[in-house]
Design an enzyme around this catalytic site. Structure first.
Site, PDB file in Angstrom:
ATOM      1  N   ALA A   1      41.796  45.143  34.981  1.00  0.00           N
ATOM      2  CA  ALA A   1      43.076  44.537  34.704  1.00  0.00           C
ATOM      3  C   ALA A   1      43.021  43.393  33.760  1.00  0.00           C
ATOM      4  CB  ALA A   1      43.890  44.459  35.858  1.00  0.00           C
ATOM      5  N   GLY A   2      41.668  42.917  33.412  1.00  0.00           N
ATOM      6  CA  GLY A   2      41.679  41.882  32.546  1.00  0.00           C
ATOM      7  C   GLY A   2      41.535  40.625  33.175  1.00  0.00           C
ATOM      8  N   LEU A   3      41.533  40.524  34.463  1.00  0.00           N
ATOM      9  CA  LEU A   3      41.455  39.262  35.199  1.00  0.00           C
ATOM     10  C   LEU A   3      39.856  38.954  35.944  1.00  0.00           C
ATOM     11  CD1 LEU A   3      44.990  39.463  37.154  1.00  0.00           C
ATOM     12  CD2 LEU A   3      44.237  38.412  35.246  1.00  0.00           C
ATOM     13  N   GLY A   4      38.825  39.704  35.243  1.00  0.00           N
ATOM     14  CA  GLY A   4      37.749  39.169  35.715  1.00  0.00           C
ATOM     15  C   GLY A   4      36.923  39.946  37.088  1.00  0.00           C
ATOM     16  N   SER A   5      37.665  41.075  37.204  1.00  0.00           N
ATOM     17  CA  SER A   5      36.981  41.647  38.482  1.00  0.00           C
ATOM     18  C   SER A   5      35.256  42.038  38.362  1.00  0.00           C
ATOM     19  CB  SER A   5      37.533  42.806  39.063  1.00  0.00           C
ATOM     20  OG  SER A   5      37.287  43.828  38.000  1.00  0.00           O
ATOM     21  N   SER A   6      35.250  42.338  37.184  1.00  0.00           N
ATOM     22  CA  SER A   6      33.578  42.750  36.930  1.00  0.00           C
ATOM     23  C   SER A   6      32.795  41.485  36.883  1.00  0.00           C
ATOM     24  CB  SER A   6      33.396  43.727  35.763  1.00  0.00           C
ATOM     25  OG  SER A   6      32.507  43.214  35.004  1.00  0.00           O
ATOM     26  N   ALA A   7      33.170  40.532  36.325  1.00  0.00           N
ATOM     27  CA  ALA A   7      32.472  39.296  36.189  1.00  0.00           C
ATOM     28  C   ALA A   7      32.430  38.428  37.461  1.00  0.00           C
ATOM     29  CB  ALA A   7      33.064  38.180  34.994  1.00  0.00           C
ATOM     30  N   ALA A   8      33.327  38.687  38.471  1.00  0.00           N
ATOM     31  CA  ALA A   8      33.246  38.017  39.677  1.00  0.00           C
ATOM     32  C   ALA A   8      32.421  38.864  40.522  1.00  0.00           C
ATOM     33  CB  ALA A   8      34.793  38.017  40.450  1.00  0.00           C
TER      34      ALA A   8
ATOM     35  N   ASP B   1      33.249  36.051  30.104  1.00  0.00           N
ATOM     36  CA  ASP B   1      33.890  36.330  31.306  1.00  0.00           C
ATOM     37  C   ASP B   1      32.783  35.814  32.666  1.00  0.00           C
ATOM     38  OD1 ASP B   1      35.703  37.560  30.025  1.00  0.00           O
ATOM     39  OD2 ASP B   1      35.395  39.668  30.951  1.00  0.00           O
TER      40      ASP B   1
HETATM   41  C1  MEV Z   1      37.249  40.690  28.140  1.00  0.00           C
HETATM   42  O1  MEV Z   1      37.515  39.930  29.247  1.00  0.00           O
HETATM   43  C2  MEV Z   1      36.993  39.860  26.847  1.00  0.00           C
HETATM   44  C3  MEV Z   1      36.823  40.643  25.617  1.00  0.00           C
HETATM   45  O2  MEV Z   1      36.544  39.592  24.516  1.00  0.00           O
HETATM   46  C4  MEV Z   1      35.011  41.150  25.731  1.00  0.00           C
HETATM   47  C5  MEV Z   1      34.143  39.993  25.734  1.00  0.00           C
HETATM   48  O3  MEV Z   1      34.406  38.937  25.379  1.00  0.00           O
HETATM   49  O4  MEV Z   1      33.143  40.465  26.087  1.00  0.00           O
HETATM   50  C6  MEV Z   1      37.678  41.783  25.126  1.00  0.00           C
END
Ligand code: MEV
Length: 317
Positions: A102-109, A150
């Site tokens: 959803a673009g809120l960083g779940s994978s980075a977290a 991220d």
């Molecule tokens: C994803 O959160 C951000 C992107 O710019 C990909 C990335 O920076 O690796 C789309």
């Protein structure tokens, strides 16, 4: 070995997503109102690792040594980076309030928290640079060619002005920023959207590089406005950034409607955040307009709205 528990925040990208993959700057902030928690405890007399992920219905997942098992790849990356022969038997419990894809960083977290928890459980006290570099390796397995923003914002837990392959710049935010993260309910994988942009770049390099250059200009200007706390100017720059993301083909009508609803109900500005083609819109608003903006975004189709305040930071020179 004693039990060990850590958590990592979510994140939102305020400026520069996608362009950052191609060497331009981007700005991201941690979101402390959502987080992913990892707890590890020993599993005596068992020769295995159990993973309990509450997102997957609280099931025990037997850890198997398989190259296509993301848990295996992640733990193997951590093991090799720490230079240890083998990981001990343990039970790893993961729970998260960060929506997935959803673009809120779940994978980075996930990458940061798991690295921190496993290394802590093994008795390592990793400096944040090392933690971040291991998390980046894990992110590469998951996303192909991520920029690294991220994992960096999540590992350092600080607003970052970021450029690939450079040490992140931490900067001061002067006034509290009231953000609303409005979820379109549509899920998309970063890997797929990044690939879409790559294909567009290959088809039409002049056009896409021009868009990246415009986004870079916006991001550079945005850093100054974030430091002075000029929310009206920040909001306008967010809207400009969104238009360029539309031109890149990473917005969709549902996200555009949320941006429009935010602005029409009084937000300073809004844009999609993260990879796009679904996920969340981030809106910047004054405190007193928050409820009105949330209501409008709900009416425009948001399945949920999260309020998050970015508190002023003071970075020492
Ligand atoms: C994803 O959160 C951000 C992107 O710019 C990909 C990335 O920076 O690796 C789309």
């Amino acid at each position: 070995m004693p039990a060990f528990s850590v958590s990592a925040p979510g994140k939102t990208i305020l400026f520069g997503e996608h362009a950052v993959v191609y060497g331009h700057h981007a700005i991201a902030v941690p979101l402390f109102d959502i987080s992913l928690k990892v707890s590890i405890q020993p599993l005596p007399n068992k020769n295995k690792i159990l993973i309990i992920n509450s997102d997957q219905g609280n099931r025990h997942i037997s850890f198997e040594k398989k190259e296509d098992n993301p848990y295996w790849i992640t733990l193997e990356t951590i093991r090799q980076s720490l230079n240890v022969d083998h990981l001990p038997s343990m039970e790893i419990a993961i729970s998260s309030s960060i929506p997935v894809a959803a673009g809120l960083g779940s994978s980075a977290a996930f990458s940061v928290a798991l690295t921190k928890a496993v290394s802590g459980f093994l008795g390592f006290n990793l400096p944040v640079e090392k933690l971040n570099s291991i998390a980046f390796e894990i992110e590469k397995h998951q996303h192909g060619s991520p920029s690294g923003i991220d994992n960096t914002v999540v590992a350092y837990q600080s607003p970052v002005y970021y450029r690939k392959n450079e040490f992140p710049i931490f900067f001061n935010i002067n006034k509290p920023m009231h953000l609303i993260l409005a979820d379109s309910g549509i899920r998309s994988l970063t890997k797929d959207v990044v690939l879409h942009v790559k294909q567009e770049l290959e088809k039409n390099p002049d056009k896409i590089n021009k868009i990246f250059a415009e986004i870079e200009k916006i991001t550079i200007e945005a850093k100054g406005t974030l430091e002075t706390g000029d929310h009206r100017a920040i909001g306008n720059l967010m809207l400009d950034n969104h238009i360029h993301l539309q031109r890149l083909g990473v917005s969709i009508i549902e996200l555009d409607c949320l941006v429009e609803a935010a602005v029409e109900s009084g937000a300073f500005g809004a844009k999609l955040c993260g990879s796009g083609q679904g996920g969340n819109v981030v809106a910047l608003t004054s405190y007193d307009k928050t409820e009105k903006v949330i209501k409008a975004m709900r009416q425009a189709g948001a399945v949920s709205c999260l309020r998050s305040t970015i508190q002023p930071t003071k970075v020492l020179d």
